[in-house]
Design a protein around this motif. Structure first.
Motif, PDB file in Angstrom:
ATOM      1  N   ALA A 197      -7.175   5.881  -3.014  1.00 16.33           N
ATOM      2  CA  ALA A 197      -6.382   6.189  -4.202  1.00 16.33           C
ATOM      3  C   ALA A 197      -5.087   5.390  -4.276  1.00 16.33           C
ATOM      4  CB  ALA A 197      -6.082   7.683  -4.252  1.00 16.33           C
ATOM      5  N   ARG A 198      -4.457   5.112  -3.129  1.00 16.05           N
ATOM      6  CA  ARG A 198      -3.165   4.412  -3.109  1.00 16.05           C
ATOM      7  C   ARG A 198      -3.302   2.896  -3.068  1.00 16.05           C
ATOM      8  NH1 ARG A 198      -0.541   6.478   2.208  1.00 16.05           N
ATOM      9  NH2 ARG A 198       0.956   4.859   1.626  1.00 16.05           N
ATOM     10  N   PHE A 199      -4.523   2.410  -2.979  1.00 13.80           N
ATOM     11  CA  PHE A 199      -4.721   0.987  -2.707  1.00 13.80           C
ATOM     12  C   PHE A 199      -4.250   0.116  -3.868  1.00 13.80           C
ATOM     13  CE2 PHE A 199      -7.108  -2.964  -2.335  1.00 13.80           C
ATOM     14  CZ  PHE A 199      -6.887  -3.267  -0.994  1.00 13.80           C
ATOM     15  N   GLN A 200      -3.503  -0.936  -3.539  1.00 17.30           N
ATOM     16  CA  GLN A 200      -3.042  -1.923  -4.522  1.00 17.30           C
ATOM     17  C   GLN A 200      -4.031  -3.087  -4.535  1.00 17.30           C
ATOM     18  OE1 GLN A 200      -0.220  -1.416  -6.497  1.00 17.30           O
ATOM     19  NE2 GLN A 200      -0.385   0.608  -5.559  1.00 17.30           N
ATOM     20  N   VAL A 201      -4.721  -3.262  -5.656  1.00 18.20           N
ATOM     21  CA  VAL A 201      -5.718  -4.330  -5.726  1.00 18.20           C
ATOM     22  C   VAL A 201      -5.020  -5.683  -5.799  1.00 18.20           C
ATOM     23  CG1 VAL A 201      -7.420  -2.852  -6.854  1.00 18.20           C
ATOM     24  CG2 VAL A 201      -5.854  -4.229  -8.241  1.00 18.20           C
ATOM     25  N   PRO A 202      -5.659  -6.741  -5.306  1.00 14.96           N
ATOM     26  CA  PRO A 202      -5.036  -8.066  -5.353  1.00 14.96           C
ATOM     27  C   PRO A 202      -4.983  -8.602  -6.780  1.00 14.96           C
ATOM     28  CG  PRO A 202      -7.299  -8.242  -4.579  1.00 14.96           C
ATOM     29  CD  PRO A 202      -6.997  -6.770  -4.675  1.00 14.96           C
TER      30      PRO A 202
ATOM     31  N   LEU B 115      -2.471 -11.127   1.287  1.00 13.37           N
ATOM     32  CA  LEU B 115      -1.804 -10.459   0.168  1.00 13.37           C
ATOM     33  C   LEU B 115      -2.104  -8.961   0.179  1.00 13.37           C
ATOM     34  CD1 LEU B 115      -0.237 -10.669  -2.538  1.00 13.37           C
ATOM     35  CD2 LEU B 115      -2.428 -11.147  -3.648  1.00 13.37           C
ATOM     36  N   MET B 116      -3.366  -8.602   0.372  1.00 13.38           N
ATOM     37  CA  MET B 116      -3.742  -7.179   0.380  1.00 13.38           C
ATOM     38  C   MET B 116      -3.125  -6.449   1.572  1.00 13.38           C
ATOM     39  SD  MET B 116      -7.703  -6.976  -0.978  1.00 13.38           S
ATOM     40  CE  MET B 116      -8.379  -8.087   0.267  1.00 13.38           C
ATOM     41  N   GLU B 117      -3.108  -7.079   2.719  1.00 12.20           N
ATOM     42  CA  GLU B 117      -2.539  -6.432   3.906  1.00 12.20           C
ATOM     43  C   GLU B 117      -1.044  -6.189   3.730  1.00 12.20           C
ATOM     44  OE1 GLU B 117      -3.656  -9.035   7.062  1.00 12.20           O
ATOM     45  OE2 GLU B 117      -5.688  -8.198   7.244  1.00 12.20           O
ATOM     46  N   ALA B 118      -0.358  -7.138   3.066  1.00  8.77           N
ATOM     47  CA  ALA B 118       1.073  -6.970   2.836  1.00  8.77           C
ATOM     48  C   ALA B 118       1.350  -5.849   1.836  1.00  8.77           C
ATOM     49  CB  ALA B 118       1.677  -8.288   2.334  1.00  8.77           C
ATOM     50  N   GLN B 119       0.468  -5.691   0.860  1.00  4.63           N
ATOM     51  CA  GLN B 119       0.665  -4.689  -0.181  1.00  4.63           C
ATOM     52  C   GLN B 119       0.155  -3.307   0.207  1.00  4.63           C
ATOM     53  OE1 GLN B 119      -1.343  -6.562  -3.497  1.00  4.63           O
ATOM     54  NE2 GLN B 119       0.543  -7.508  -4.245  1.00  4.63           N
ATOM     55  N   ASN B 120      -0.656  -3.245   1.263  1.00  2.51           N
ATOM     56  CA  ASN B 120      -1.264  -1.968   1.663  1.00  2.51           C
ATOM     57  C   ASN B 120      -1.100  -1.722   3.161  1.00  2.51           C
ATOM     58  OD1 ASN B 120      -2.869  -1.159  -0.968  1.00  2.51           O
ATOM     59  ND2 ASN B 120      -3.324  -3.323  -0.629  1.00  2.51           N
ATOM     60  N   PRO B 121       0.144  -1.689   3.620  1.00  2.57           N
ATOM     61  CA  PRO B 121       0.366  -1.525   5.069  1.00  2.57           C
ATOM     62  C   PRO B 121      -0.138  -0.185   5.603  1.00  2.57           C
ATOM     63  CG  PRO B 121       2.422  -1.267   3.848  1.00  2.57           C
ATOM     64  CD  PRO B 121       1.417  -1.792   2.874  1.00  2.57           C
ATOM     65  N   TYR B 122      -0.322   0.799   4.723  1.00  6.55           N
ATOM     66  CA  TYR B 122      -0.781   2.116   5.186  1.00  6.55           C
ATOM     67  C   TYR B 122      -2.191   2.072   5.769  1.00  6.55           C
ATOM     68  CZ  TYR B 122      -3.850   2.811   1.107  1.00  6.55           C
ATOM     69  OH  TYR B 122      -4.849   2.703   0.174  1.00  6.55           O
ATOM     70  N   LEU B 123      -2.952   0.990   5.466  1.00  4.22           N
ATOM     71  CA  LEU B 123      -4.309   0.872   5.997  1.00  4.22           C
ATOM     72  C   LEU B 123      -4.360   0.156   7.347  1.00  4.22           C
ATOM     73  CD1 LEU B 123      -6.526   0.080   2.861  1.00  4.22           C
ATOM     74  CD2 LEU B 123      -6.485   2.160   4.240  1.00  4.22           C
TER      75      LEU B 123
ATOM     76  N   GLU C  22     -10.948   1.590 -11.124  1.00  2.00           N
ATOM     77  CA  GLU C  22     -11.166   2.422  -9.948  1.00  2.00           C
ATOM     78  C   GLU C  22     -12.262   1.837  -9.051  1.00  2.00           C
ATOM     79  OE1 GLU C  22     -11.294   3.487 -13.075  1.00  2.00           O
ATOM     80  OE2 GLU C  22      -9.374   4.574 -13.229  1.00  2.00           O
ATOM     81  N   SER C  23     -13.249   1.233  -9.668  1.00  5.95           N
ATOM     82  CA  SER C  23     -14.327   0.619  -8.893  1.00  5.95           C
ATOM     83  C   SER C  23     -13.822  -0.591  -8.135  1.00  5.95           C
ATOM     84  CB  SER C  23     -15.480   0.207  -9.814  1.00  5.95           C
ATOM     85  OG  SER C  23     -16.043   1.344 -10.443  1.00  5.95           O
ATOM     86  N   ARG C  24     -12.980  -1.403  -8.773  1.00  9.18           N
ATOM     87  CA  ARG C  24     -12.424  -2.572  -8.083  1.00  9.18           C
ATOM     88  C   ARG C  24     -11.492  -2.133  -6.957  1.00  9.18           C
ATOM     89  NH1 ARG C  24     -12.680  -4.192 -13.468  1.00  9.18           N
ATOM     90  NH2 ARG C  24     -10.488  -3.818 -13.960  1.00  9.18           N
ATOM     91  N   ARG C  25     -10.753  -1.043  -7.194  1.00 13.32           N
ATOM     92  CA  ARG C  25      -9.892  -0.512  -6.128  1.00 13.32           C
ATOM     93  C   ARG C  25     -10.731  -0.078  -4.933  1.00 13.32           C
ATOM     94  NH1 ARG C  25      -7.648   3.397  -8.806  1.00 13.32           N
ATOM     95  NH2 ARG C  25      -5.954   2.102  -9.570  1.00 13.32           N
ATOM     96  N   ARG C  26     -11.819   0.613  -5.221  1.00 14.10           N
ATOM     97  CA  ARG C  26     -12.690   1.085  -4.135  1.00 14.10           C
ATOM     98  C   ARG C  26     -13.299  -0.108  -3.386  1.00 14.10           C
ATOM     99  NH1 ARG C  26     -15.787   3.841  -7.000  1.00 14.10           N
ATOM    100  NH2 ARG C  26     -17.760   2.710  -7.052  1.00 14.10           N
ATOM    101  N   TYR C  27     -13.761  -1.097  -4.142  1.00 12.00           N
ATOM    102  CA  TYR C  27     -14.378  -2.258  -3.500  1.00 12.00           C
ATOM    103  C   TYR C  27     -13.389  -2.974  -2.581  1.00 12.00           C
ATOM    104  CZ  TYR C  27     -16.284  -6.771  -2.497  1.00 12.00           C
ATOM    105  OH  TYR C  27     -16.709  -7.881  -1.814  1.00 12.00           O
ATOM    106  N   TRP C  28     -12.197  -3.286  -3.108  1.00 15.57           N
ATOM    107  CA  TRP C  28     -11.257  -4.102  -2.341  1.00 15.57           C
ATOM    108  C   TRP C  28     -10.658  -3.343  -1.155  1.00 15.57           C
ATOM    109  CZ3 TRP C  28     -11.541  -8.967  -2.119  1.00 15.57           C
ATOM    110  CH2 TRP C  28     -11.866  -9.740  -3.225  1.00 15.57           C
ATOM    111  N   ALA C  29     -10.483  -2.039  -1.282  1.00 14.52           N
ATOM    112  CA  ALA C  29      -9.978  -1.266  -0.139  1.00 14.52           C
ATOM    113  C   ALA C  29     -10.948  -1.356   1.031  1.00 14.52           C
ATOM    114  CB  ALA C  29      -9.763   0.199  -0.540  1.00 14.52           C
TER     115      ALA C  29
ATOM    116  N   MET D 181     -10.033  -9.772  -9.868  1.00 14.00           N
ATOM    117  CA  MET D 181     -10.431 -10.698  -8.807  1.00 14.00           C
ATOM    118  C   MET D 181     -11.772 -10.242  -8.246  1.00 14.00           C
ATOM    119  SD  MET D 181      -7.991 -13.011  -8.342  1.00 14.00           S
ATOM    120  CE  MET D 181      -7.945 -13.537  -6.632  1.00 14.00           C
ATOM    121  N   LYS D 182     -12.654 -11.194  -7.988  1.00 11.36           N
ATOM    122  CA  LYS D 182     -13.995 -10.867  -7.502  1.00 11.36           C
ATOM    123  C   LYS D 182     -14.398 -11.863  -6.415  1.00 11.36           C
ATOM    124  CE  LYS D 182     -18.828 -10.858  -9.103  1.00 11.36           C
ATOM    125  NZ  LYS D 182     -19.231 -12.014  -8.272  1.00 11.36           N
TER     126      LYS D 182
END
Length: 264
Positions: free
Chosen positions: A159-164, A130-138, A46-53, A174-175
């Motif tokens: 909550a919906r974010f797909q981490v790379p 990669l992140m932009e393609a997987q998370n078009p809602y942002l 959840e922390s990595r999801r929050r960071y990458w979003a 990934m860091k």
């Protein structure tokens, strides 16, 4: 600086004119919320999801930032042989973009991403796509910029974010290749920075409160060696009692004058 080369240590204050926010105010007090801790990033998906979003939305401004006259002046001084080494706490690569060479990046670079599972590096731009393609809602979501490519994002968007995932091993850990709060500077980098200040005639600090120990310890070494320690910084620094000279002026105003005076 004209008689013998100084080493230079730069902090966030040199990059704020380029549009990159800093962590601390003029009294050295941290702005805003607590940044992501290294142990927190490692421990929880959840922390990595929050960071990458948040980082996905913050990267474009870091990527588009341009060196300012302060970066360019230091590059000019280095070309003129007036700087023995350039050490930076910043992770924006603006010194490199300005033409400086052999920059010692104490805290790494946001332009690189490492996989903690297989160790392979990736370019940040590729991970961004990669992140932009997987998370078009942002797409089109507006978030307030924070230091080091972070943003202030409503948790509802996380909550919906797909981490790379790693392009090499598909690992999820990934860091960015930067030193998080609570993480140590890489040993090889620390040794290189220490050798640079030990070999220099003195140390010029530019735009840093020196609140991070990785930078402050370099100042202590210079003072212990009986060499001059000078700072160009608006506001309090951790080394105020150690400084031989402190100039409270903006680095983008002062460094061009210094470069003009000392460059042939």
């Amino acid at each position: 600086m004209a008689d013998a080369p100084f080493a230079v240590l730069t902090g966030a204050g040199i990059s704020t004119p380029s549009g990159i926010p800093d962590y601390r105010d003029n009294q050295g007090v941290r702005r805003g919320r607590q940044p992501m801790m290294y142990q927190e990033f490692l421990a929880a998906p959840e922390s990595r999801r929050r960071y990458w979003a948040r980082a996905m939305l913050g990267w474009p401004r870091v990527r588009q930032a341009q060196p300012n006259v302060a970066h360019e002046s230091l590059a000019q001084l280095q070309r003129a042989g007036q700087i023995s080494a350039l050490i930076t706490q910043n992770v924006d690569t603006l010194h490199d973009q300005a033409g400086s060479h052999d920059v010692i990046e104490l805290h790494g670079s946001l332009h690189r991403v490492l996989c903690l599972d297989c160790g392979q590096p990736s370019e940040r731009d590729g991970i961004q796509r990669l992140m932009e393609a997987q998370n078009p809602y942002l797409a089109g979501v507006d978030a307030v910029q924070a230091p080091d490519g972070d943003t202030l994002l409503d948790p509802a968007f996380e909550a919906r974010f797909q981490v790379p995932h790693c392009p090499f091993c598909a690992g999820e850990r990934m860091k960015p290749d930067v030193v998080f709060f609570g993480e140590n500077v890489a040993q090889a980098t620390a040794v290189k920075a220490m050798a640079a200040v030990e070999q220099a005639a003195g140390l010029l600090v530019v735009g840093s409160s020196l609140m991070a120990y990785s930078a402050f310890r370099l100042c202590r070494v210079v003072v212990d060696q009986g060499k001059p320690l000078i700072a160009i910084n608006i506001g309090k620094t951790r080394a105020d009692e150690l400084l031989d000279l402190k100039i409270e002026a903006s680095c983008e105003a002062l460094l061009p004058q210094l470069a003009q005076r000392l460059s042939p």
